[in-house]
Design an enzyme around this catalytic site. Structure first.
Site, mmCIF file in Angstrom:
data_model
loop_
_atom_site.group_PDB
_atom_site.id
_atom_site.type_symbol
_atom_site.label_atom_id
_atom_site.label_comp_id
_atom_site.label_asym_id
_atom_site.label_seq_id
_atom_site.Cartn_x
_atom_site.Cartn_y
_atom_site.Cartn_z
ATOM 1 N N LYS A 9 0.822 -1.218 0.000
ATOM 2 C CA LYS A 9 0.000 0.000 0.000
ATOM 3 C C LYS A 9 0.865 1.281 0.000
ATOM 4 C CE LYS A 9 -3.961 -2.212 2.272
ATOM 5 N NZ LYS A 9 -5.025 -2.031 3.274
ATOM 6 N N TYR A 49 -12.417 -2.604 -3.898
ATOM 7 C CA TYR A 49 -12.920 -2.764 -2.532
ATOM 8 C C TYR A 49 -14.452 -2.691 -2.465
ATOM 9 C CZ TYR A 49 -8.306 -2.575 -0.268
ATOM 10 O OH TYR A 49 -7.040 -2.861 0.180
ATOM 11 N N ASN A 112 -2.052 0.261 6.651
ATOM 12 C CA ASN A 112 -1.570 -1.008 7.223
ATOM 13 C C ASN A 112 -0.657 -1.802 6.281
ATOM 14 O OD1 ASN A 112 -3.567 -1.906 5.514
ATOM 15 N ND2 ASN A 112 -4.612 -3.183 7.020
ATOM 16 N N HIS A 115 -2.157 -5.465 1.597
ATOM 17 C CA HIS A 115 -3.430 -6.174 1.470
ATOM 18 C C HIS A 115 -3.101 -7.583 0.988
ATOM 19 C CE1 HIS A 115 -7.440 -7.354 0.095
ATOM 20 N NE2 HIS A 115 -6.837 -7.794 -0.989
ATOM 21 N N GLU A 126 -9.215 -11.373 -7.535
ATOM 22 C CA GLU A 126 -8.352 -10.196 -7.352
ATOM 23 C C GLU A 126 -7.179 -10.216 -8.330
ATOM 24 O OE1 GLU A 126 -7.339 -9.889 -3.179
ATOM 25 O OE2 GLU A 126 -9.392 -9.400 -2.631
HETATM 26 P P1 CMP Z 1 -7.361 -4.655 3.594
HETATM 27 O O1 CMP Z 1 -6.866 -6.037 3.859
HETATM 28 O O2 CMP Z 1 -6.745 -3.940 2.443
HETATM 29 O O3 CMP Z 1 -8.949 -4.704 3.372
HETATM 30 C C1 CMP Z 1 -9.782 -3.602 3.622
HETATM 31 C C2 CMP Z 1 -9.083 -2.497 4.358
HETATM 32 O O4 CMP Z 1 -9.914 -1.575 5.020
HETATM 33 C C3 CMP Z 1 -8.246 -3.096 5.466
HETATM 34 O O5 CMP Z 1 -7.125 -3.777 4.897
HETATM 35 C C4 CMP Z 1 -7.912 -1.856 6.297
HETATM 36 O O6 CMP Z 1 -6.769 -1.180 5.823
HETATM 37 C C5 CMP Z 1 -9.132 -0.960 6.040
HETATM 38 N N1 CMP Z 1 -9.948 -0.761 7.268
HETATM 39 C C6 CMP Z 1 -10.141 0.405 7.903
HETATM 40 N N2 CMP Z 1 -10.923 0.233 8.977
HETATM 41 C C7 CMP Z 1 -11.233 -1.079 9.049
HETATM 42 C C8 CMP Z 1 -11.999 -1.882 9.946
HETATM 43 N N3 CMP Z 1 -12.630 -1.364 11.011
HETATM 44 N N4 CMP Z 1 -12.080 -3.216 9.699
HETATM 45 C C9 CMP Z 1 -11.464 -3.777 8.610
HETATM 46 N N5 CMP Z 1 -10.722 -3.054 7.734
HETATM 47 C C10 CMP Z 1 -10.595 -1.718 7.948
#
Ligand code: CMP
Length: 137
Positions: A9, A49, A112, A115, A126
């Protein structure tokens, strides 16, 4: 043998840790099948998403994922989906076990670092979302 999709990311790309993250994959039995660095548009990020469209964090997620380049990677290996998720750690870096990618490189649940596909079926979808057949031969 399985294939899964990883996205490095914008936060991790800005921190210049693309290589360090790929090292984690390669040192743990995963192989890079295909890779590209791209800037997502709002439409592409929103479509990727789409499953989270109704979640309260959706707009912030799209804003963040379009805030800088990402690196999309097709990984291959035994139990690649599960292995990649173990290497990533918990979605929330504060809950992630030390030594996982998110614990070591990420700041928050929004930023974070990575993904990873959460099932084999989603991995197939995906991968097809980002890569043509010719790119994953
Ligand atoms: P990712 O695995 O990319 O999938 C969806 C993303 O939404 C997740 O990582 C997080 O970076 C983001 N996100 C933000 N808030 C939340 C939450 N409360 N629960 C899950 N994903 C979240």
């Amino acid at each position: 043998m399985e294939r899964t999709l990883s996205i490095i990311k914008p936060d991790a790309v800005k921190k210049n840790v693309i290589g360090k993250i790929i090292d984690r994959f390669e040192n743990n039995g995963l192989r890079v099948v295909s890779i590209k660095k791209i800037l997502l548009s709002e439409v592409i990020a929103g479509n990727f998403y789409a499953i989270h469209k109704e979640r309260p964090f959706f707009n912030d997620l799209v804003r963040f994922m379009t805030s800088g380049s990402v690196v999309v990677i097709v990984l291959e290996g035994e139990n690649a989906v599960k292995k990649n998720r173990e290497l990533m750690g918990d979605t929330d870096p504060k809950k992630a076990i030390k030594g996982t990618i998110r614990a070591d490189f990420a700041e928050s649940i929004d930023a974070n670092a990575v993904h990873g596909s959460d099932s084999l079926e989603n991995a197939k979808n995906e991968i097809a979302f980002f890569f043509s057949q010719a790119e994953i031969q």
